[in-house]
Design a protein around this motif. Structure first.
Motif, PDB file in Angstrom:
ATOM      1  N   ILE A  15       0.828  -1.207   0.000  1.00  0.00           N
ATOM      2  CA  ILE A  15       0.000   0.000   0.000  1.00  0.00           C
ATOM      3  C   ILE A  15       0.868   1.265   0.000  1.00  0.00           C
ATOM      4  CG2 ILE A  15      -1.660   1.331   1.371  1.00  0.00           C
ATOM      5  CD1 ILE A  15      -2.931  -1.273   2.201  1.00  0.00           C
ATOM      6  N   SER A  16       1.920   1.297   0.789  1.00  0.00           N
ATOM      7  CA  SER A  16       2.768   2.489   0.845  1.00  0.00           C
ATOM      8  C   SER A  16       3.505   2.720  -0.467  1.00  0.00           C
ATOM      9  CB  SER A  16       3.769   2.370   1.997  1.00  0.00           C
ATOM     10  OG  SER A  16       4.592   1.229   1.831  1.00  0.00           O
ATOM     11  N   SER A  17       3.943   1.653  -1.139  1.00  0.00           N
ATOM     12  CA  SER A  17       4.599   1.821  -2.432  1.00  0.00           C
ATOM     13  C   SER A  17       3.618   2.333  -3.477  1.00  0.00           C
ATOM     14  CB  SER A  17       5.214   0.499  -2.890  1.00  0.00           C
ATOM     15  OG  SER A  17       4.222  -0.512  -2.996  1.00  0.00           O
ATOM     16  N   PHE A  25      -2.089  10.978  -4.603  1.00  0.00           N
ATOM     17  CA  PHE A  25      -1.582  10.614  -3.286  1.00  0.00           C
ATOM     18  C   PHE A  25      -0.089  10.910  -3.144  1.00  0.00           C
ATOM     19  CE2 PHE A  25      -4.961   7.639  -4.495  1.00  0.00           C
ATOM     20  CZ  PHE A  25      -5.891   7.909  -3.505  1.00  0.00           C
ATOM     21  N   SER A  26       0.599  11.136  -4.263  1.00  0.00           N
ATOM     22  CA  SER A  26       2.055  11.304  -4.239  1.00  0.00           C
ATOM     23  C   SER A  26       2.491  12.741  -4.480  1.00  0.00           C
ATOM     24  CB  SER A  26       2.696  10.404  -5.307  1.00  0.00           C
ATOM     25  OG  SER A  26       2.216  10.743  -6.602  1.00  0.00           O
ATOM     26  N   LEU A  27       1.599  13.713  -4.276  1.00  0.00           N
ATOM     27  CA  LEU A  27       1.961  15.109  -4.494  1.00  0.00           C
ATOM     28  C   LEU A  27       3.060  15.540  -3.525  1.00  0.00           C
ATOM     29  CD1 LEU A  27      -1.544  16.743  -5.016  1.00  0.00           C
ATOM     30  CD2 LEU A  27       0.153  16.208  -6.760  1.00  0.00           C
ATOM     31  N   LYS A  28       3.960  16.377  -4.013  1.00  0.00           N
ATOM     32  CA  LYS A  28       5.081  16.835  -3.189  1.00  0.00           C
ATOM     33  C   LYS A  28       4.595  17.633  -1.982  1.00  0.00           C
ATOM     34  CE  LYS A  28       8.443  15.468  -6.005  1.00  0.00           C
ATOM     35  NZ  LYS A  28       9.518  14.539  -5.625  1.00  0.00           N
ATOM     36  N   GLN A  29       3.482  18.389  -2.181  1.00  0.00           N
ATOM     37  CA  GLN A  29       2.994  19.230  -1.095  1.00  0.00           C
ATOM     38  C   GLN A  29       2.270  18.433  -0.013  1.00  0.00           C
ATOM     39  OE1 GLN A  29       2.458  19.776  -4.286  1.00  0.00           O
ATOM     40  NE2 GLN A  29       2.867  21.888  -4.866  1.00  0.00           N
ATOM     41  N   THR A  30       1.897  17.201  -0.315  1.00  0.00           N
ATOM     42  CA  THR A  30       1.188  16.402   0.696  1.00  0.00           C
ATOM     43  C   THR A  30       2.138  16.033   1.825  1.00  0.00           C
ATOM     44  OG1 THR A  30      -0.172  15.449  -1.068  1.00  0.00           O
ATOM     45  CG2 THR A  30      -0.192  14.344   1.071  1.00  0.00           C
ATOM     46  N   PRO A  31       1.793  16.317   3.064  1.00  0.00           N
ATOM     47  CA  PRO A  31       2.690  15.983   4.185  1.00  0.00           C
ATOM     48  C   PRO A  31       2.985  14.491   4.248  1.00  0.00           C
ATOM     49  CG  PRO A  31       0.927  17.457   4.900  1.00  0.00           C
ATOM     50  CD  PRO A  31       0.574  17.028   3.512  1.00  0.00           C
ATOM     51  N   VAL A  32       4.219  14.181   4.555  1.00  0.00           N
ATOM     52  CA  VAL A  32       4.627  12.776   4.661  1.00  0.00           C
ATOM     53  C   VAL A  32       3.829  12.069   5.759  1.00  0.00           C
ATOM     54  CG1 VAL A  32       6.575  11.222   5.079  1.00  0.00           C
ATOM     55  CG2 VAL A  32       6.925  13.347   3.815  1.00  0.00           C
ATOM     56  N   LEU A  33       3.523  12.811   6.830  1.00  0.00           N
ATOM     57  CA  LEU A  33       2.737  12.217   7.921  1.00  0.00           C
ATOM     58  C   LEU A  33       1.366  11.785   7.435  1.00  0.00           C
ATOM     59  CD1 LEU A  33       2.434  11.538  10.917  1.00  0.00           C
ATOM     60  CD2 LEU A  33       1.687  13.910  11.301  1.00  0.00           C
ATOM     61  N   LEU A  34       0.734  12.616   6.574  1.00  0.00           N
ATOM     62  CA  LEU A  34      -0.585  12.262   6.042  1.00  0.00           C
ATOM     63  C   LEU A  34      -0.508  11.023   5.158  1.00  0.00           C
ATOM     64  CD1 LEU A  34      -3.567  12.876   5.617  1.00  0.00           C
ATOM     65  CD2 LEU A  34      -2.916  14.461   3.782  1.00  0.00           C
ATOM     66  N   GLU A  69       6.161  -7.361  -2.760  1.00  0.00           N
ATOM     67  CA  GLU A  69       5.015  -6.515  -2.443  1.00  0.00           C
ATOM     68  C   GLU A  69       5.251  -5.071  -2.867  1.00  0.00           C
ATOM     69  OE1 GLU A  69       1.974  -7.272  -1.259  1.00  0.00           O
ATOM     70  OE2 GLU A  69       2.616  -9.333  -1.576  1.00  0.00           O
ATOM     71  N   VAL A  70       6.474  -4.595  -2.708  1.00  0.00           N
ATOM     72  CA  VAL A  70       6.798  -3.238  -3.150  1.00  0.00           C
ATOM     73  C   VAL A  70       6.639  -3.126  -4.660  1.00  0.00           C
ATOM     74  CG1 VAL A  70       8.674  -1.562  -3.388  1.00  0.00           C
ATOM     75  CG2 VAL A  70       8.311  -2.718  -1.205  1.00  0.00           C
ATOM     76  N   LEU A  71       7.098  -4.124  -5.402  1.00  0.00           N
ATOM     77  CA  LEU A  71       6.993  -4.103  -6.861  1.00  0.00           C
ATOM     78  C   LEU A  71       5.539  -4.174  -7.313  1.00  0.00           C
ATOM     79  CD1 LEU A  71       9.983  -6.396  -7.904  1.00  0.00           C
ATOM     80  CD2 LEU A  71       9.849  -3.911  -7.999  1.00  0.00           C
ATOM     81  N   VAL A  72       4.735  -4.985  -6.628  1.00  0.00           N
ATOM     82  CA  VAL A  72       3.312  -5.071  -6.981  1.00  0.00           C
ATOM     83  C   VAL A  72       2.619  -3.733  -6.734  1.00  0.00           C
ATOM     84  CG1 VAL A  72       1.104  -6.152  -6.371  1.00  0.00           C
ATOM     85  CG2 VAL A  72       3.156  -7.557  -6.637  1.00  0.00           C
ATOM     86  N   GLY A  73       2.899  -3.102  -5.596  1.00  0.00           N
ATOM     87  CA  GLY A  73       2.302  -1.799  -5.306  1.00  0.00           C
ATOM     88  C   GLY A  73       2.727  -0.735  -6.295  1.00  0.00           C
ATOM     89  N   LEU A  74       4.013  -0.728  -6.653  1.00  0.00           N
ATOM     90  CA  LEU A  74       4.505   0.239  -7.638  1.00  0.00           C
ATOM     91  C   LEU A  74       3.872   0.006  -9.006  1.00  0.00           C
ATOM     92  CD1 LEU A  74       8.318   0.423  -6.760  1.00  0.00           C
ATOM     93  CD2 LEU A  74       6.585   2.163  -6.324  1.00  0.00           C
ATOM     94  N   ALA A  75       3.703  -1.252  -9.384  1.00  0.00           N
ATOM     95  CA  ALA A  75       3.110  -1.561 -10.688  1.00  0.00           C
ATOM     96  C   ALA A  75       1.655  -1.113 -10.762  1.00  0.00           C
ATOM     97  CB  ALA A  75       3.215  -3.072 -10.956  1.00  0.00           C
ATOM     98  N   ILE A  76       0.901  -1.334  -9.687  1.00  0.00           N
ATOM     99  CA  ILE A  76      -0.502  -0.899  -9.677  1.00  0.00           C
ATOM    100  C   ILE A  76      -0.589   0.628  -9.728  1.00  0.00           C
ATOM    101  CG2 ILE A  76      -2.645  -0.917  -8.338  1.00  0.00           C
ATOM    102  CD1 ILE A  76      -1.808  -3.625  -7.211  1.00  0.00           C
ATOM    103  N   GLY A  77       0.258   1.304  -8.947  1.00  0.00           N
ATOM    104  CA  GLY A  77       0.261   2.761  -8.985  1.00  0.00           C
ATOM    105  C   GLY A  77       0.759   3.311 -10.307  1.00  0.00           C
ATOM    106  N   PHE A  78       1.664   2.582 -10.968  1.00  0.00           N
ATOM    107  CA  PHE A  78       2.206   3.035 -12.247  1.00  0.00           C
ATOM    108  C   PHE A  78       1.135   3.067 -13.323  1.00  0.00           C
ATOM    109  CE2 PHE A  78       4.725   2.200 -16.181  1.00  0.00           C
ATOM    110  CZ  PHE A  78       5.425   3.393 -16.187  1.00  0.00           C
ATOM    111  N   ILE A  79       0.135   2.190 -13.227  1.00  0.00           N
ATOM    112  CA  ILE A  79      -0.968   2.210 -14.190  1.00  0.00           C
ATOM    113  C   ILE A  79      -1.730   3.530 -14.099  1.00  0.00           C
ATOM    114  CG2 ILE A  79      -3.166   1.113 -14.775  1.00  0.00           C
ATOM    115  CD1 ILE A  79      -1.944  -1.539 -13.882  1.00  0.00           C
ATOM    116  N   VAL A  80      -2.028   3.965 -12.881  1.00  0.00           N
ATOM    117  CA  VAL A  80      -2.707   5.251 -12.692  1.00  0.00           C
ATOM    118  C   VAL A  80      -1.815   6.390 -13.189  1.00  0.00           C
ATOM    119  CG1 VAL A  80      -3.903   6.714 -11.030  1.00  0.00           C
ATOM    120  CG2 VAL A  80      -3.820   4.247 -10.666  1.00  0.00           C
TER     121      VAL A  80
END
Length: 252
Positions: A15-17, A25-34, A69-80
């Motif tokens: 999920i984090s990847s 969800f990956s905007l630079k301005q979004t706080p890392v804590l959020l 798991e990191v690769l699977v999460g990155l691949a799913i996010g890469f589609i978006v």
């Protein structure tokens, strides 16, 4: 390390990847804590409904599954990310045609060099992404991936690679279709300026051509804006379809 902690760690990695690469969800301005809290809350929701925990005593095997798991999460996010790149590419094609590509500046929101219409298309798509509740669909597909692709199982076969190639083709098709109306207007403007330069040689077309193309493209962009919003909204179901196809392809 207990089985519950290992299971939660693997869920959190996927999920984090995904959060790191997925637009919205990956905007630079979004706080890392959020971002961390979102990943933690989604991981807890998935962990609470898993039928059983994963038992794993081998450290090297655990590292392998973490990487998987990191690769699977990155691949799913890469589609978006690819679909959003296609929408932004449409704006960059327009920028190149009207002359805005020479004035590209650094966009701190996405961390890349962006041009005017490219950034307009990207932020318009991002706004519609949340307005149309497409982010709920994306999160639902991400959480559903744990039902289709278990934590300790994923196979990359030829069908998955073919699907990614088709997705790249779809991205270029989206870019061309979204950019076509304004690009055609710019091409017609170039033809008119060419006719003027041949008919009235005294007019310096190079001096009036660039600001005229910018003004005309801006006018027609405002004119086509309702259709553009509808077209971008029509692209979003592609994200849902390709996410589901990719997730299912991992276990075929």
């Amino acid at each position: 390390m207990s089985d519950a902690i290992i299971t939660f760690l693997l869920i959190f990695c996927r999920i984090s990847s995904f959060m790191v690469i997925s637009p919205g969800f990956s905007l630079k301005q979004t706080p890392v804590l959020l971002k961390g809290l979102l990943s933690l809350s989604f991981s807890l929701s998935v962990f609470s409904v898993l039928p059983e925990t994963i038992a794993m005593d081998n450290l090297y095997l655990l590292l392998f599954f973490i990487v998987k798991e990191v690769l699977v999460g990155l691949a799913i996010g890469f589609i978006v990310h690819l679909i959003f790149s296609g929408i932004e590419m449409a704006g960059q094609i327009i920028d190149f045609q009207v002359g805005f590509s020479m004035g590209s500046v650094f966009d701190p929101g996405v961390g890349i060099q962006g041009s005017n219409y490219g950034r307009l298309y990207y932020w318009l798509a991002l706004s519609l992404f949340f307005v149309t509740d497409m982010h709920h669909v994306v999160i639902e597909n991400l959480l559903h991936s744990f039902d289709v692709v278990p934590i300790t199982h994923a196979v990359l076969k030829g069908t998955t690679v073919d699907g990614i190639i088709m997705l790249f083709v779809e991205v270029f098709q989206i870019a061309i279709l979204l950019a076509a109306p304004v690009v055609l207007v710019a091409l017609v403007t170039d033809c008119v300026l060419g006719i003027i330069s041949r008919s009235v040689p005294q007019i310096n077309v190079l001096m009036i051509g660039m600001p005229m193309k910018i003004l005309i493209s801006f006018f027609f962009m405002l004119l086509f804006l309702p259709n553009l919003v509808q077209s971008v909204s029509g692209v979003f179901p592609t994200i849902d379809r390709y996410m589901k196809e990719f997730i299912e392809a991992l276990v075929r």
